[in-house]
Design an enzyme around this catalytic site. Structure first.
Site, PDB file in Angstrom:
ATOM      1  CB  CYS C 159      -0.897  -0.011   1.249  1.00  0.00           C
ATOM      2  SG  CYS C 159      -2.017   1.395   1.286  1.00  0.00           S
ATOM      3  CB  CYS C 341      -6.206   5.368  -6.518  1.00  0.00           C
ATOM      4  SG  CYS C 341      -5.135   6.128  -5.317  1.00  0.00           S
TER       5      CYS C 341
END
Lengths: 395, 395, 395
Positions: C159, C341
């Site tokens: 991440c 995103c």
């Protein structure tokens, strides 16, 4: 009355002299010592090489200007400084000082690289008026009888702007003359990458120069030191040989011999944030003469540039500090050095800024536009006007 | 009456024939010798592969055209040239010439790499109509049963444009069909970097292709030579294995066997600036057949492309030179070769220019825009019209 | 009545619970098991660190929400799962299930790197509310007493977005406060290049981040694993030492211990396209808990990110599959995972998309614009509203 000696009559020396006279008036005797009676607006030397300026366009008479301002001028080379007895030795005299400002610029250390430099007749240079005039003659020959051009910097150089400018300007001029294809241009440098400029880059400068060079067919050879130069050929430390018909190669920089003993092994003088010598409190060093540690070790040694813009700021801070020394007032606030640079690109120009000079920075960028060219031309005229009239207090 | 033989009936051969007939009229007997009665507009073969053109859209009948212009046509393969006796040997005849123009294009040397080429059934190719038709069939299978695609060039290729075009076109078509994610596309090349194209790049072409490939998810493998091809797998010299379902790989180029003895070890014919054989003064070589030294040694050997655009210019210069030989007039002025290339990109296109072909250059750039696509489509129609009507004198 | 247990109360757990209750109503007993009664909108934790959000702005009370929807809540940590007997063990209970959904997120494996993590007091982290609050305190200290900042990821992280966001946000905030030059920022990562993000890049993301980092004077150290951390210094595997005053370093990710035995050696659970455990057919795993093979081996191991966006989609698919299991209807169509995103950049933002998540892709890009910032702020409010009201069926 305080006796203040200033070594050098270029950006730093003249600005310091004007400022000290302006601040101290009749309380100080300000004397400029220099073997050169000419002030040259050095940022325009690349234009002179290109044939776009004549020497008289960018030259002022130092003695005349200083006289009109009530500043003494000793037109002799300084050959030594004795900090213990506070004396400057020139070719024929000794001169006592209470305060000394050193702004002697770089010593162009051609001899460190066999065959380098105009004296050996192999490579040219752009850092003095005389060199630039000679380079301009070589350039004219290239226009008549084209061949490969190399511009750039050897190891231990701390001024990359003029070489970039010349690469762009030669490219633009050759295209105008429809003969660009007859002149391969190589930009050779000790910088670890394009756009480093001795300061770790300015914003997107790496990509900027890579893109511009690709668009303009300018080849680059980076992170290289020069082993030696022979007629028509540069030999690099890694063995590569680069042929040339015109090579404008900046030599290693050192401090000038007269003041080098006051400095580090390469003769650059260590100073504090007010440009005061770290050991001798009544000596100040500004401009190329003073030492700035590089932001990072580069594979091939390079130095941090001190532009005219920076040198003028240093001169003002040094003058204000001497003023406070004499008056017994608090020293001026230290300001972080920043650099603003207008880089000519022949058919356009770029504004580069780094504030402060070394990373990390509050602000840094490289921006291209014809407006930057107008700014550059305007600044030349403005600065020459300012110097001619001793108006150092103008921004 | 001068007897002029021309080997080849593609861009160079036809243009040379038309020009010589136009210039010399009844003073010359012009004969084209070729085993192919079809003129193929080869720049459109990638479109044919994509299913955007049919063979008949881009094919002309050579014998009909030549007949209408009063040019002889020997529909046979040349199998040898004897420069001493000035004779061309074909499958069944011998043909004497006073002047010979060789424009036989490349010999696709699949056999240099084990397993390469349509004959072995592993890889496809786009350099002949028949190959392209076959590749189009493989492509259709990919659309039905998707799998990895590799397009590109082996070592010793000198024509990279069609492979770039196919990579872009396949990407665009797959996206239109919403199946791009089922087909990984790899561009494999002997070029030292993307956008080199055998000429050291054209302006910002390196960055251009890197950016476009990143945007389009086209992976690249550069500076590689191919060791061998097995069913569904390309093995590189460095041991890497690349799996594929469709592989369009340009093979090494050589000169065709019939004329190779007149050339260098790879069969490309050395010529002067008028395309006259350096040894045999009545022989001319144009297009892929003739030898150009590469601008720089590349780690994996590549060649300089000779586009249709360049070949047509060469044909005109060669014809004008033969005319001056026959008439005893001064030869035509030599012009530097330049290249203008319209590269299709599927959903857009790019105009690339290098003038001269090899660096350093007066002008070179890569520019993208839908207008380049319109230009490309228009040029195809215009050039076919020009060839069909023998109007070689049009620009 | 089917007994469905859900481990975890974040994006995946809550969405799965709402969906299952919505689809099955009184036909199922849905129970969420979690040791955390708070739902944290984790994408806003970087803003909390910057002082732009308070904990209460991005926190919901899980038990209240679940109660209003008729979903059971066991506020205890799961400590084990026995797939053979179909039981979840919590601190004090055993709970039988017919279907189990595991959405326990990552175990932050600080102990794999000596000295890493807030517990040792050397480095900070942004992956839990408590960590973020603590990092916010360290950040405040930096603003008062500036020094070097390092943000980024150790090996085996999956991440990267929040670290990129923090680098941009800190840069922007420091510039606003005119103190950027006092805080060198280094982005340290296990990614093989900038913009890789564990997915091989998204369109032009490599160049995008390189350019943005150059413009913003953010240095990067890529493709690196961390050997150990000592107070104020990160030591990399290659021996480099990086000093810091604030270091926000994402630790290696693993599966949480309670469910790790169901997974691969690092505790991530292998699932099919419906997120069903490859071996235990009544167990589903979604979000960070489940295993996705990386698109390519990276020199330093990295993982594929599973964003909140992705986790919510997985939860819906898992819920629909459990519904079809119970009803005996055909399973829902499998959809390729995609990722959208919104990355904050402090003074602007970017929209990144990859569809599907891993290359090759039908669509992928990185686009910058202030509109992306508006979208990001809007999405935070919208998603919190959706969760608070259990409206999992909204898009």
């Amino acid at each position: 009355m305080a006796k203040i000696a200033i070594l050098g009559s270029s950006f730093g020396g003249l600005t310091a002299a004007f400022e000290l006279k302006r601040l101290l008036g009749s309380q100080a005797e300000v004397t400029v010592i220099s073997d050169d009676n000419r002030f040259i607006f050095m940022p325009s030397l690349p234009w002179l090489i290109m044939g776009w300026r004549r020497p008289e366009d960018i030259t002022l008479n130092v003695s005349e200007i200083l006289k009109s301002k009530g500043i003494q001028f000793i037109h002799e080379a300084a050959i030594g400084v004795d900090p213990e007895t506070a004396k400057v030795k020139t070719t024929t005299k000794e001169f006592s000082y209470d305060h000394l400002v050193i702004s002697t610029g770089p010593f162009l250390s051609f001899d460190e690289i066999p065959g380098l430099g105009p004296d050996k007749g192999h490579t040219d240079c752009t850092f003095t008026l005389d060199h630039a005039v000679r380079t301009g003659q070589t350039w004219k020959k290239i226009l008549e009888d084209p061949g490969p051009v190399v511009v750039g910097s050897s190891q231990m150089v701390s001024c990359f702007g003029p070489s970039y400018e010349l690469a762009f300007e030669m490219d633009a001029e050759l295209r105008r003359r429809k003969m660009r294809h007859k002149v391969p241009i190589i930009y050779l440098t000790s910088e670890p990458y394009l756009g480093h400029m001795g300061v770790g880059g300015l914003g997107n400068s790496k990509r900027f120069f890579e893109d511009e060079f690709a668009d303009r067919d300018i080849k680059s050879v980076v992170s290289q030191a020069i082993e030696e130069v022979t007629p028509g050929e540069i030999k690099l430390k890694d063995g590569t040989k680069i042929p040339f018909k015109l090579a404008m190669i900046a030599p290693p920089f050192k401090g000038v011999p007269a003041v080098a003993p006051l400095g580090n092994p390469r003769g650059f003088i260590p100073v504090d944030k007010n440009f005061r010598h770290t050991k001798h409190k009544n000596i100040f060093a500004i401009g190329v003469t003073m030492a700035i540690a590089p932001p990072e070790q580069t594979p091939v040694p390079t130095g941090v540039p001190k532009t005219g813009f920076m040198t003028v700021k240093m001169a003002k801070t040094a003058a204000a500090t001497i003023y406070s020394d004499i008056k017994g007032t608090p020293p001026p606030p230290m300001t972080e050095l920043e650099v603003v640079c207008l880089m000519d690109m022949g058919n356009t120009a770029a504004l580069m800024k780094a504030s402060p000079v070394l990373p990390p920075r509050q602000s840094s960028f490289t921006k291209k536009g014809i407006w930057a060219k107008w700014m550059k031309v305007g600044f030349e005229k403005y600065f020459l006007y300012k110097m001619k009239n001793g108006l150092s207090n103008l921004p």
